[in-house]
Design a protein around this motif. Structure first.
Motif, PDB file in Angstrom:
ATOM      1  N   SER A 187      -3.139   0.425   5.030  1.00 53.33           N
ATOM      2  CA  SER A 187      -2.848   1.408   6.269  1.00 53.33           C
ATOM      3  C   SER A 187      -2.375   0.384   7.271  1.00 53.33           C
ATOM      4  CB  SER A 187      -4.115   2.101   6.505  1.00 53.33           C
ATOM      5  OG  SER A 187      -4.904   1.753   6.910  1.00 53.33           O
ATOM      6  N   PHE A 188      -2.918  -0.748   7.624  1.00 54.71           N
ATOM      7  CA  PHE A 188      -2.455  -1.690   8.859  1.00 54.71           C
ATOM      8  C   PHE A 188      -1.049  -1.891   8.499  1.00 54.71           C
ATOM      9  CE2 PHE A 188      -2.101  -5.717  10.686  1.00 54.71           C
ATOM     10  CZ  PHE A 188      -2.602  -5.567  11.901  1.00 54.71           C
ATOM     11  N   VAL A 189      -0.723  -2.376   7.200  1.00 54.30           N
ATOM     12  CA  VAL A 189       0.494  -2.905   6.934  1.00 54.30           C
ATOM     13  C   VAL A 189       1.592  -1.801   7.190  1.00 54.30           C
ATOM     14  CG1 VAL A 189       2.148  -3.701   5.097  1.00 54.30           C
ATOM     15  CG2 VAL A 189      -0.050  -4.800   5.271  1.00 54.30           C
ATOM     16  N   ILE A 206       6.866   6.194   5.272  1.00 53.11           N
ATOM     17  CA  ILE A 206       5.527   5.332   5.297  1.00 53.11           C
ATOM     18  C   ILE A 206       4.602   5.628   4.268  1.00 53.11           C
ATOM     19  CG2 ILE A 206       3.632   5.336   6.967  1.00 53.11           C
ATOM     20  CD1 ILE A 206       5.928   3.783   7.867  1.00 53.11           C
ATOM     21  N   TRP A 207       4.354   6.988   3.607  1.00 51.01           N
ATOM     22  CA  TRP A 207       3.365   7.383   2.664  1.00 51.01           C
ATOM     23  C   TRP A 207       3.991   6.762   1.271  1.00 51.01           C
ATOM     24  CZ3 TRP A 207      -0.951   8.475   1.643  1.00 51.01           C
ATOM     25  CH2 TRP A 207      -1.252   8.700   0.216  1.00 51.01           C
ATOM     26  N   GLY A 208       5.082   6.521   1.277  1.00 52.09           N
ATOM     27  CA  GLY A 208       5.818   5.955   0.025  1.00 52.09           C
ATOM     28  C   GLY A 208       5.394   4.408  -0.066  1.00 52.09           C
ATOM     29  N   GLY A 209       5.453   3.872   0.992  1.00 55.38           N
ATOM     30  CA  GLY A 209       4.984   2.274   1.281  1.00 55.38           C
ATOM     31  C   GLY A 209       3.484   2.098   0.999  1.00 55.38           C
ATOM     32  N   TYR A 210       2.818   3.126   1.673  1.00 54.38           N
ATOM     33  CA  TYR A 210       1.283   3.154   1.485  1.00 54.38           C
ATOM     34  C   TYR A 210       0.990   3.152   0.195  1.00 54.38           C
ATOM     35  CZ  TYR A 210      -3.386   4.185   2.100  1.00 54.38           C
ATOM     36  OH  TYR A 210      -4.745   4.440   2.098  1.00 54.38           O
ATOM     37  N   SER A 211       1.450   4.242  -0.662  1.00 54.57           N
ATOM     38  CA  SER A 211       0.955   4.424  -2.093  1.00 54.57           C
ATOM     39  C   SER A 211       1.505   3.343  -3.014  1.00 54.57           C
ATOM     40  CB  SER A 211       1.719   5.962  -2.339  1.00 54.57           C
ATOM     41  OG  SER A 211       2.898   6.039  -2.632  1.00 54.57           O
ATOM     42  N   TRP A 212       2.712   2.801  -2.574  1.00 55.74           N
ATOM     43  CA  TRP A 212       3.011   1.722  -3.478  1.00 55.74           C
ATOM     44  C   TRP A 212       2.027   0.431  -3.074  1.00 55.74           C
ATOM     45  CZ3 TRP A 212       5.464  -3.174  -1.805  1.00 55.74           C
ATOM     46  CH2 TRP A 212       5.977  -3.775  -2.969  1.00 55.74           C
ATOM     47  N   LEU A 213       1.616   0.271  -1.939  1.00 50.37           N
ATOM     48  CA  LEU A 213       0.789  -0.806  -1.535  1.00 50.37           C
ATOM     49  C   LEU A 213      -0.517  -0.816  -2.183  1.00 50.37           C
ATOM     50  CD1 LEU A 213       1.566  -1.654   2.197  1.00 50.37           C
ATOM     51  CD2 LEU A 213       2.100  -3.322   0.133  1.00 50.37           C
ATOM     52  N   SER A 214      -0.867   0.687  -2.109  1.00 50.06           N
ATOM     53  CA  SER A 214      -2.418   0.911  -2.680  1.00 50.06           C
ATOM     54  C   SER A 214      -2.624   0.878  -4.272  1.00 50.06           C
ATOM     55  CB  SER A 214      -2.678   2.234  -2.251  1.00 50.06           C
ATOM     56  OG  SER A 214      -2.845   2.339  -0.694  1.00 50.06           O
ATOM     57  N   SER A 215      -1.071   1.123  -4.850  1.00 48.34           N
ATOM     58  CA  SER A 215      -1.202   0.815  -6.220  1.00 48.34           C
ATOM     59  C   SER A 215      -1.670  -0.709  -6.894  1.00 48.34           C
ATOM     60  CB  SER A 215       0.045   1.450  -6.719  1.00 48.34           C
ATOM     61  OG  SER A 215       1.064   0.250  -6.660  1.00 48.34           O
ATOM     62  N   ASP A 216      -1.865  -0.684  -8.074  1.00 48.50           N
ATOM     63  CA  ASP A 216      -2.161  -2.000  -8.595  1.00 48.50           C
ATOM     64  C   ASP A 216      -0.937  -2.941  -8.823  1.00 48.50           C
ATOM     65  OD1 ASP A 216      -4.893  -1.699  -8.378  1.00 48.50           O
ATOM     66  OD2 ASP A 216      -4.930  -0.610 -10.480  1.00 48.50           O
ATOM     67  N   LEU A 240      -2.276   8.510   7.680  1.00 49.71           N
ATOM     68  CA  LEU A 240      -2.202   7.930   6.198  1.00 49.71           C
ATOM     69  C   LEU A 240      -3.889   8.342   5.755  1.00 49.71           C
ATOM     70  CD1 LEU A 240      -0.488   4.696   6.696  1.00 49.71           C
ATOM     71  CD2 LEU A 240       0.470   6.740   5.399  1.00 49.71           C
ATOM     72  N   TYR A 241      -4.615   8.209   6.650  1.00 47.06           N
ATOM     73  CA  TYR A 241      -6.083   8.540   6.159  1.00 47.06           C
ATOM     74  C   TYR A 241      -6.102   9.870   5.527  1.00 47.06           C
ATOM     75  CZ  TYR A 241     -10.825   9.682   5.906  1.00 47.06           C
ATOM     76  OH  TYR A 241     -11.962  10.058   5.555  1.00 47.06           O
ATOM     77  N   VAL A 300       2.232  -1.112  10.959  1.00 55.99           N
ATOM     78  CA  VAL A 300       3.240  -2.329  11.326  1.00 55.99           C
ATOM     79  C   VAL A 300       4.383  -1.891  11.240  1.00 55.99           C
ATOM     80  CG1 VAL A 300       3.991  -4.765  11.244  1.00 55.99           C
ATOM     81  CG2 VAL A 300       1.533  -4.084  11.404  1.00 55.99           C
ATOM     82  N   LEU A 301       4.612  -1.594   9.993  1.00 56.90           N
ATOM     83  CA  LEU A 301       6.237  -1.060   9.395  1.00 56.90           C
ATOM     84  C   LEU A 301       6.466   0.174  10.075  1.00 56.90           C
ATOM     85  CD1 LEU A 301       8.509  -0.736   7.366  1.00 56.90           C
ATOM     86  CD2 LEU A 301       6.913   0.664   5.924  1.00 56.90           C
ATOM     87  N   ALA A 302       5.600   1.257  10.419  1.00 55.49           N
ATOM     88  CA  ALA A 302       5.753   2.283  11.468  1.00 55.49           C
ATOM     89  C   ALA A 302       6.200   1.898  12.771  1.00 55.49           C
ATOM     90  CB  ALA A 302       4.615   3.303  11.288  1.00 55.49           C
TER      91      ALA A 302
END
Length: 130
Positions: free
Chosen positions: A5-7, A116-126, A59-60, A10-12
């Protein structure tokens, strides 16, 4: 809040800064009251502090619901932004040109939140080896 979420915050901030620079540069809106107006044409306090904090909160919230509620929350946030912009205008914090249509804000924030959600869900995946 986690590092994903921090990353994304920063993107946002980067997306918000560059879009503000573009639209302010085109004369579609401006910020009458801002920090260091002789140096910055945009509202750096909002783009560097307010937007990242709001992004982490959104995001939370999005991470706590299923995909249908998530889509509804993104739509709600996108619908609220033109209303909040008009309020900011009345408070003297924001000013649009006559060419600006507040529908632009709805579609802009819809795209922004989706990215932003797409980036977050991609980063949060494995998918990433970190």
């Amino acid at each position: 809040m986690n590092k994903d979420s921090f990353v994304c915050a920063v993107l946002a901030s980067l997306l918000g800064t560059y879009s503000d620079l573009y639209f302010v540069g085109k004369g579609l809106y401006h910020f009458p009251h801002r920090l260091l107006p002789d140096i910055f044409s945009i509202h750096i306090v909002f783009t560097l502090i307010g937007l990242p904090i709001l992004t982490m909160v959104v995001l939370y919230c999005l991470s706590q619901v299923n995909k249908w509620w998530r889509a509804g929350l993104i739509l709600l946030v996108s619908l609220l932004m033109p209303i909040l912009e008009k309020l900011a205008e009345r408070l003297g914090m924001f000013a649009h040109s006559d060419q600006w249509m507040h529908e632009y804000s709805f579609f802009g924030y819809l795209l922004f939140c989706t990215i932003i959600w797409g980036g977050y869900s991609w980063l949060s995946s494995d998918r990433l080896p970190y």
